[in-house]
Motif scaffolding. Structure first.
Motif, PDB file in Angstrom:
ATOM      1  N   HIS A 428       0.822  -1.221   0.000  1.00  0.00           N
ATOM      2  CA  HIS A 428       0.000   0.000   0.000  1.00  0.00           C
ATOM      3  C   HIS A 428       0.855   1.270   0.000  1.00  0.00           C
ATOM      4  CE1 HIS A 428      -3.022  -2.970   1.239  1.00  0.00           C
ATOM      5  NE2 HIS A 428      -3.943  -2.105   0.873  1.00  0.00           N
ATOM      6  N   GLN A 429       2.155   1.106  -0.345  1.00  0.00           N
ATOM      7  CA  GLN A 429       3.070   2.252  -0.425  1.00  0.00           C
ATOM      8  C   GLN A 429       3.256   2.936   0.924  1.00  0.00           C
ATOM      9  OE1 GLN A 429       4.580   2.610  -3.421  1.00  0.00           O
ATOM     10  NE2 GLN A 429       3.284   0.894  -4.082  1.00  0.00           N
ATOM     11  N   GLY A 430       3.118   2.174   1.981  1.00  0.00           N
ATOM     12  CA  GLY A 430       3.272   2.728   3.327  1.00  0.00           C
ATOM     13  C   GLY A 430       4.605   2.355   3.942  1.00  0.00           C
ATOM     14  N   ASP A 431       4.740   2.641   5.258  1.00  0.00           N
ATOM     15  CA  ASP A 431       5.984   2.377   5.963  1.00  0.00           C
ATOM     16  C   ASP A 431       5.665   1.928   7.386  1.00  0.00           C
ATOM     17  OD1 ASP A 431       8.986   2.640   6.356  1.00  0.00           O
ATOM     18  OD2 ASP A 431       8.261   4.052   7.875  1.00  0.00           O
ATOM     19  N   ILE A 432       6.478   1.011   7.904  1.00  0.00           N
ATOM     20  CA  ILE A 432       6.325   0.560   9.279  1.00  0.00           C
ATOM     21  C   ILE A 432       7.702   0.542   9.931  1.00  0.00           C
ATOM     22  CG2 ILE A 432       6.443  -1.865   8.579  1.00  0.00           C
ATOM     23  CD1 ILE A 432       4.648  -2.490  11.019  1.00  0.00           C
ATOM     24  N   ARG A 433       7.786   1.006  11.168  1.00  0.00           N
ATOM     25  CA  ARG A 433       9.042   1.001  11.905  1.00  0.00           C
ATOM     26  C   ARG A 433       8.774   0.663  13.367  1.00  0.00           C
ATOM     27  NH1 ARG A 433       9.735   6.187  14.350  1.00  0.00           N
ATOM     28  NH2 ARG A 433       8.116   7.662  13.663  1.00  0.00           N
ATOM     29  N   VAL A 434       9.832   0.288  14.050  1.00  0.00           N
ATOM     30  CA  VAL A 434       9.715  -0.156  15.432  1.00  0.00           C
ATOM     31  C   VAL A 434      10.635   0.680  16.321  1.00  0.00           C
ATOM     32  CG1 VAL A 434      11.471  -1.959  15.104  1.00  0.00           C
ATOM     33  CG2 VAL A 434       9.830  -2.146  16.981  1.00  0.00           C
ATOM     34  N   GLU A 435      10.142   0.994  17.521  1.00  0.00           N
ATOM     35  CA  GLU A 435      10.939   1.662  18.551  1.00  0.00           C
ATOM     36  C   GLU A 435      10.805   0.841  19.823  1.00  0.00           C
ATOM     37  OE1 GLU A 435       9.408   5.573  18.944  1.00  0.00           O
ATOM     38  OE2 GLU A 435      10.048   6.239  16.939  1.00  0.00           O
ATOM     39  N   SER A 436      11.935   0.427  20.401  1.00  0.00           N
ATOM     40  CA  SER A 436      11.834  -0.458  21.559  1.00  0.00           C
ATOM     41  C   SER A 436      13.106  -0.406  22.405  1.00  0.00           C
ATOM     42  CB  SER A 436      11.575  -1.899  21.100  1.00  0.00           C
ATOM     43  OG  SER A 436      11.396  -2.756  22.202  1.00  0.00           O
ATOM     44  N   GLU A 437      12.935  -0.675  23.691  1.00  0.00           N
ATOM     45  CA  GLU A 437      14.027  -0.840  24.643  1.00  0.00           C
ATOM     46  C   GLU A 437      13.705  -2.056  25.500  1.00  0.00           C
ATOM     47  OE1 GLU A 437      16.838   0.746  24.964  1.00  0.00           O
ATOM     48  OE2 GLU A 437      16.527   2.360  23.497  1.00  0.00           O
ATOM     49  N   LEU A 438      14.708  -2.856  25.746  1.00  0.00           N
ATOM     50  CA  LEU A 438      14.489  -4.038  26.562  1.00  0.00           C
ATOM     51  C   LEU A 438      13.939  -3.684  27.935  1.00  0.00           C
ATOM     52  CD1 LEU A 438      17.570  -6.353  25.799  1.00  0.00           C
ATOM     53  CD2 LEU A 438      15.158  -6.811  25.300  1.00  0.00           C
ATOM     54  N   GLY A 439      12.842  -4.343  28.302  1.00  0.00           N
ATOM     55  CA  GLY A 439      12.228  -4.129  29.607  1.00  0.00           C
ATOM     56  C   GLY A 439      11.368  -2.891  29.710  1.00  0.00           C
ATOM     57  N   GLN A 440      11.283  -2.091  28.609  1.00  0.00           N
ATOM     58  CA  GLN A 440      10.525  -0.837  28.679  1.00  0.00           C
ATOM     59  C   GLN A 440       9.389  -0.794  27.657  1.00  0.00           C
ATOM     60  OE1 GLN A 440      13.087   2.579  28.538  1.00  0.00           O
ATOM     61  NE2 GLN A 440      14.557   1.725  30.012  1.00  0.00           N
ATOM     62  N   GLY A 441       9.198  -1.841  26.919  1.00  0.00           N
ATOM     63  CA  GLY A 441       8.079  -1.869  25.983  1.00  0.00           C
ATOM     64  C   GLY A 441       8.490  -1.627  24.543  1.00  0.00           C
ATOM     65  N   THR A 442       7.506  -1.689  23.659  1.00  0.00           N
ATOM     66  CA  THR A 442       7.730  -1.593  22.214  1.00  0.00           C
ATOM     67  C   THR A 442       6.637  -0.750  21.582  1.00  0.00           C
ATOM     68  OG1 THR A 442       8.733  -3.800  22.189  1.00  0.00           O
ATOM     69  CG2 THR A 442       7.996  -2.919  20.071  1.00  0.00           C
ATOM     70  N   SER A 443       7.037   0.013  20.558  1.00  0.00           N
ATOM     71  CA  SER A 443       6.076   0.804  19.780  1.00  0.00           C
ATOM     72  C   SER A 443       6.243   0.478  18.302  1.00  0.00           C
ATOM     73  CB  SER A 443       6.301   2.307  20.001  1.00  0.00           C
ATOM     74  OG  SER A 443       6.029   2.666  21.338  1.00  0.00           O
ATOM     75  N   PHE A 444       5.134   0.210  17.629  1.00  0.00           N
ATOM     76  CA  PHE A 444       5.101   0.041  16.177  1.00  0.00           C
ATOM     77  C   PHE A 444       4.356   1.227  15.581  1.00  0.00           C
ATOM     78  CE2 PHE A 444       5.896  -4.337  17.399  1.00  0.00           C
ATOM     79  CZ  PHE A 444       6.817  -4.732  16.437  1.00  0.00           C
ATOM     80  N   ILE A 445       4.988   1.882  14.572  1.00  0.00           N
ATOM     81  CA  ILE A 445       4.393   3.054  13.930  1.00  0.00           C
ATOM     82  C   ILE A 445       4.150   2.719  12.456  1.00  0.00           C
ATOM     83  CG2 ILE A 445       4.666   5.481  13.348  1.00  0.00           C
ATOM     84  CD1 ILE A 445       6.835   4.023  16.065  1.00  0.00           C
ATOM     85  N   VAL A 446       2.896   2.729  12.067  1.00  0.00           N
ATOM     86  CA  VAL A 446       2.512   2.469  10.673  1.00  0.00           C
ATOM     87  C   VAL A 446       2.087   3.797  10.050  1.00  0.00           C
ATOM     88  CG1 VAL A 446       0.937   1.255   9.130  1.00  0.00           C
ATOM     89  CG2 VAL A 446       1.767   0.129  11.217  1.00  0.00           C
ATOM     90  N   THR A 447       2.738   4.180   8.944  1.00  0.00           N
ATOM     91  CA  THR A 447       2.432   5.428   8.246  1.00  0.00           C
ATOM     92  C   THR A 447       1.948   5.107   6.843  1.00  0.00           C
ATOM     93  OG1 THR A 447       4.155   6.574   9.502  1.00  0.00           O
ATOM     94  CG2 THR A 447       3.334   7.665   7.509  1.00  0.00           C
ATOM     95  N   MET A 448       0.777   5.642   6.514  1.00  0.00           N
ATOM     96  CA  MET A 448       0.176   5.389   5.209  1.00  0.00           C
ATOM     97  C   MET A 448      -0.107   6.694   4.492  1.00  0.00           C
ATOM     98  SD  MET A 448      -0.069   2.149   4.773  1.00  0.00           S
ATOM     99  CE  MET A 448      -1.173   2.229   3.373  1.00  0.00           C
ATOM    100  N   PRO A 449       0.048   6.731   3.155  1.00  0.00           N
ATOM    101  CA  PRO A 449      -0.316   7.931   2.408  1.00  0.00           C
ATOM    102  C   PRO A 449      -1.828   8.122   2.418  1.00  0.00           C
ATOM    103  CG  PRO A 449       0.263   6.169   0.901  1.00  0.00           C
ATOM    104  CD  PRO A 449       0.596   5.675   2.280  1.00  0.00           C
ATOM    105  N   VAL A 450      -2.251   9.370   2.396  1.00  0.00           N
ATOM    106  CA  VAL A 450      -3.690   9.662   2.406  1.00  0.00           C
ATOM    107  C   VAL A 450      -4.313   9.246   1.088  1.00  0.00           C
ATOM    108  CG1 VAL A 450      -5.400  11.517   2.500  1.00  0.00           C
ATOM    109  CG2 VAL A 450      -3.484  11.514   4.093  1.00  0.00           C
ATOM    110  N   THR A 451      -3.591   9.462  -0.030  1.00  0.00           N
ATOM    111  CA  THR A 451      -4.115   9.087  -1.353  1.00  0.00           C
ATOM    112  C   THR A 451      -3.879   7.615  -1.583  1.00  0.00           C
ATOM    113  OG1 THR A 451      -2.016   9.719  -2.361  1.00  0.00           O
ATOM    114  CG2 THR A 451      -3.760  11.369  -2.305  1.00  0.00           C
TER     115      THR A 451
END
Length: 455
Positions: A428-451
């Motif tokens: 879908h021409q989008g992007d996904i990335r991860v931010e994480s630290e051991l023992g402190q949790g994880t974040s997944f960020i999904v970015t999609m174009p509006v069009t």
């Protein structure tokens, strides 16, 4: 710098033809120099002696009249010089420029010498003879205005053609070697790749079509090498993942064959066999789904839907998993519309939120937020779970990869979920990335174009 292969071939051909022609002309002229000089000199000498005999036989006036009427003047031009430098000419030049005669040459001939002028040392163009007449000695100069004799000219042209063909062919062979060498390298590299050796370096520095082809070939070789590495890892991972449930199924199936086994143990063994079979079925289904996504054979069913509403429905559908462990949600879902494949993105949020639930501790908090601007919409899913190491974050989207292998039994899964998520987002021409630290949790960020991708 000549970059085009077409231009190189054309220039090589032209240089070879022109160079071969020049070389063959010089060779033929050098080899036939004496014969060509003789071919031109003897007729001039014979004709000149004939003119001398005419003036020796007839009085001057009659001789002049006779010379003016002879037929050979169509191929020769005659000049008869006095001591003063004045001359009379006989015959036609046929558009040719007369050869230059100096007073020194006139004096030499009047002194009784026979001179011939051949500035190119190839052919005599002017012959001077003393001409005794009843009015005194004069200087006769004869030059040819016609071509050499036909037999000799044909022989010279034949040899010239042979030399031209030989030298031109030699030059083309030498030049073609430099043009063909890169193609030979490509041929050898192709054979090496066909034999399974993908570590190919051509070292072709050209910048034309062959250079572009060589660089594309090296890129293809690199991609094939990576593909082969992925294939080997895939086979290894599949073998490893399949071996574990098969071993369990086989072991417990053998245990069920025992006669004296208790009913409670028999039921437990059957539950394990069913669980492992379901695990294999789920893994097989995930592999098939990922294969379809990677081959893009599955057409996207694009629709415009409410993104925030879809995320809420996924959270509600997963309620039995998070409510049983006392996990709560912190939602900041801004109203947003997304044009994409509804079913595929339903699977994206199911996998990501399901992972957050799986790796969060009891009583944890999962935050889900949506942000939108004029160009894109982003969904951020964060948990307070075990986290992912920086080293594992580089491979978290590889199929079969499982972070924290030591807890693989505790956190069941095939390692295919995030690979499927990334493939769906990329389609879908989008992007996904991860931010994480051991023992402190994880974040997944999904970015999609509006069009939509089609737009």
């Amino acid at each position: 710098m000549i970059k085009s292969l077409y231009t190189r071939v054309v220039l090589t051909f032209l240089v070879s033809v022109i160079g071969g022609t020049v070389i063959s002309f010089l060779m033929a002229t050098w080899l036939f120099r004496d014969k060509l000089n003789e071919n031109m000199q003897i007729p001039l000498l014979h004709f000149g002696k004939d003119i001398v005999r005419i003036y020796d036989t007839f009085p001057l006036a009659e001789a002049d009249a006779f010379v003016r009427g002879i037929n050979q003047l169509s191929s020769y031009h005659i000049r008869i010089y006095e001591e003063t430098g004045q001359f009379q000419s006989y015959g036609k030049l046929n558009g040719n420029k007369p050869a230059r005669v100096t007073m020194e040459q006139v004096r030499q001939v009047l002194a009784g010498d026979i001179i011939q002028v051949n500035p190119s040392r190839v052919s005599t163009i002017l012959l001077g003879l003393p001409l005794p007449t009843d009015a005194g000695t004069k200087a006769l100069f004869v030059e040819s205005t016609g071509p050499p004799s036909t037999p000799f000219l044909l022989k010279w042209l034949l040899n010239f053609s042979l030399y031209s063909l030989g030298s031109g062919s030699l030059l083309i062979l030498v030049a073609a070697r430099f043009l063909v060498r890169p193609i030979q390298k490509l041929t050898m590299a192709t054979r090496r790749i066909a034999a399974g050796d993908f570590n190919v370096r051509l070292n072709i520095k050209q910048k034309g079509e062959l250079g572009t082809l060589a660089r594309s070939f090296e890129e293809m070789s690199h991609d094939l090498q990576q593909l082969e590495q992925m294939r080997r890892e895939f086979v290894s991972n599949v073998s490893h993942e399949v071996q574990s449930p098969l071993t369990s199924i086989s072991g417990y199936a053998l245990a069920l064959k025992q006669i004296d086994i208790a009913d409670s143990e028999r039921s437990r063994y059957l539950d394990i066999i069913i669980t492992e079979a379901q695990r294999m079925s789920k893994m097989s289904d995930s592999l098939l789904k990922l294969s379809l996504l990677e081959s893009q054979s599955q057409q996207l069913q694009l629709t415009t839907f409410s993104l925030d509403e879809q995320v809420r429905r996924v959270i509600v559908a997963l309620q039995p998993q998070w409510s049983a462990r006392g996990i709560s949600f912190d939602l900041h879902l801004k109203t947003a519309l997304l044009t994409a494949d509804h079913d595929q993105f339903n699977q994206v949020w199911t996998n990501l939120i399901g992972n957050s639930i799986k790796f969060s501790g009891d009583g944890g908090v999962i935050s889900v937020s949506i942000k939108q601007d004029s160009k894109s919409v982003s969904v951020r899913i964060s948990d307070t779970g075990i986290g992912i190491s920086r080293e594992d974050q580089k491979r978290i989207f590889d199929r079969f990869f499982k972070a924290d292998r030591s807890h693989s039994r505790k956190y069941s899964g095939s390692g295919m979920g995030l690979a499927i998520v990334k493939q769906i987002v990329m389609l879908h021409q989008g992007d996904i990335r991860v931010e994480s630290e051991l023992g402190q949790g994880t974040s997944f960020i999904v970015t999609m174009p509006v069009t939509t991708p089609a737009d």
